[in-house]
Design a protein around this motif. Sequence first.
Motif, mmCIF file in Angstrom:
data_model
loop_
_atom_site.group_PDB
_atom_site.id
_atom_site.type_symbol
_atom_site.label_atom_id
_atom_site.label_comp_id
_atom_site.label_asym_id
_atom_site.label_seq_id
_atom_site.Cartn_x
_atom_site.Cartn_y
_atom_site.Cartn_z
ATOM 1 N N GLN A 140 0.827 -1.201 0.000
ATOM 2 C CA GLN A 140 0.000 0.000 0.000
ATOM 3 C C GLN A 140 0.867 1.258 0.000
ATOM 4 N N ALA A 141 1.985 1.217 0.749
ATOM 5 C CA ALA A 141 2.899 2.362 0.774
ATOM 6 C C ALA A 141 3.518 2.598 -0.593
ATOM 7 N N ALA A 142 3.851 1.512 -1.299
ATOM 8 C CA ALA A 142 4.416 1.647 -2.642
ATOM 9 C C ALA A 142 3.388 2.242 -3.604
ATOM 10 N N LYS A 150 -0.347 2.097 -10.940
ATOM 11 C CA LYS A 150 -1.771 2.164 -11.280
ATOM 12 C C LYS A 150 -2.647 1.360 -10.324
ATOM 13 N N SER A 151 -2.038 0.438 -9.582
ATOM 14 C CA SER A 151 -2.791 -0.381 -8.633
ATOM 15 C C SER A 151 -1.811 -1.000 -7.647
ATOM 16 N N PRO A 152 -2.287 -1.409 -6.461
ATOM 17 C CA PRO A 152 -1.397 -2.125 -5.544
ATOM 18 C C PRO A 152 -0.830 -3.393 -6.171
ATOM 19 N N GLY A 153 -1.657 -4.080 -6.976
ATOM 20 C CA GLY A 153 -1.192 -5.301 -7.606
ATOM 21 C C GLY A 153 -0.003 -5.088 -8.520
ATOM 22 N N GLU A 154 0.064 -3.923 -9.150
ATOM 23 C CA GLU A 154 1.200 -3.630 -10.022
ATOM 24 C C GLU A 154 2.508 -3.615 -9.239
ATOM 25 N N THR A 155 2.448 -3.123 -8.009
ATOM 26 C CA THR A 155 3.678 -3.079 -7.212
ATOM 27 C C THR A 155 4.134 -4.484 -6.819
ATOM 28 N N ILE A 156 3.180 -5.403 -6.622
ATOM 29 C CA ILE A 156 3.549 -6.777 -6.303
ATOM 30 C C ILE A 156 4.225 -7.433 -7.497
ATOM 31 N N PHE A 157 3.654 -7.245 -8.674
ATOM 32 C CA PHE A 157 4.203 -7.845 -9.881
ATOM 33 C C PHE A 157 5.544 -7.236 -10.290
ATOM 34 N N GLY A 205 9.848 -1.221 10.238
ATOM 35 C CA GLY A 205 8.483 -0.967 10.667
ATOM 36 C C GLY A 205 7.469 -1.110 9.550
ATOM 37 N N LYS A 206 6.283 -0.587 9.789
ATOM 38 C CA LYS A 206 5.167 -0.752 8.856
ATOM 39 C C LYS A 206 5.251 0.264 7.712
#
Length: 308
Positions: A140-142, A150-157, A205-206
């Motif tokens: 979420q921070a990214a 464009k989405s949280p999922g993009e940062t995971i990928f 940390g978080k």
Amino acid sequence: MKHERHALAALTPEKDVIDDVVGKLCAPSSYQAFACRKLTDSPMPSLEILSEVVDRLKAVLFPGYYGDSEVTPDTLAYHTGCNLDVVFRKLADQIKRGYCFVCVGQNKACTGCEDQAMEKATAFLRSVPDIREKLVLDVQAAYEGDPAAKSPGETIFCYPSITALIHQRIAHELHELGVDIIPRIITEMAHSETGIDIHPGARIGKGFFIDHGTGVVIGETCIIGDNVRVYQGVTLGAKSFPKDENGNPVKGLARHPIVEDDVTIYSGATVLGRITVGKGSVIGANVWVTSDVAPGSRVMKAKVVDKG
């Protein structure tokens, strides 16, 4: 064809050359400085198996993004359970191998390693939900910290920082459990892949966000608060360290920075030593910092603070 075989034969070294090199490389004096347990009675940790363990943990932590991309809510429990079952068995074995690896280096008798490994693997399994909770906040921070996402999922990928943090948060839990060498192997896997070097001992940390990420170094005893952001090329390192009577570095001392909540450190900044960067501070690009920074400060250019 005959001519090719003749040419290849001509390139083959003489048998006595091979025998001589083999003899030198297999002499105990040649390898005793780094001798591994496998040369005696216990196998080494396996990079291949640890890579599988991490991949299966990724599939558990972020189902669909890693592992089986066809997983659904109806099949999620099955996939999660299967992966965790394999993770437990293979991780316990690797933890045991790690204990034996360290034991041989210190000439210790290896006793009770299997029971310890099972206990540590069980404790680690219980920590997986907490690891996901922290990683979700990192994702979420990214997303919130980068307008290009464009989405949280993009940062995971796509984001190397998320890959590095997945490895580090897994490794940190193992490090906190007292597992030998396995945590360092896991973080170095991500280091090789992403160029981001975070020691498993670092306490993060978080909502931690590493933007771009290449060349970031975070040392073993570093403590990072919540909602911290760093950019590429940042070093949170050691300034100096004492040596023992034999001239060897003293291990385990707190020698890396403490970065409090809501700090931003821009690209190329170097922060060294057991200093504190106060809450809400901003460290500018290419700054060299070796003394405490008061909360809310803006450090925008380097200055010489001492000769240490």
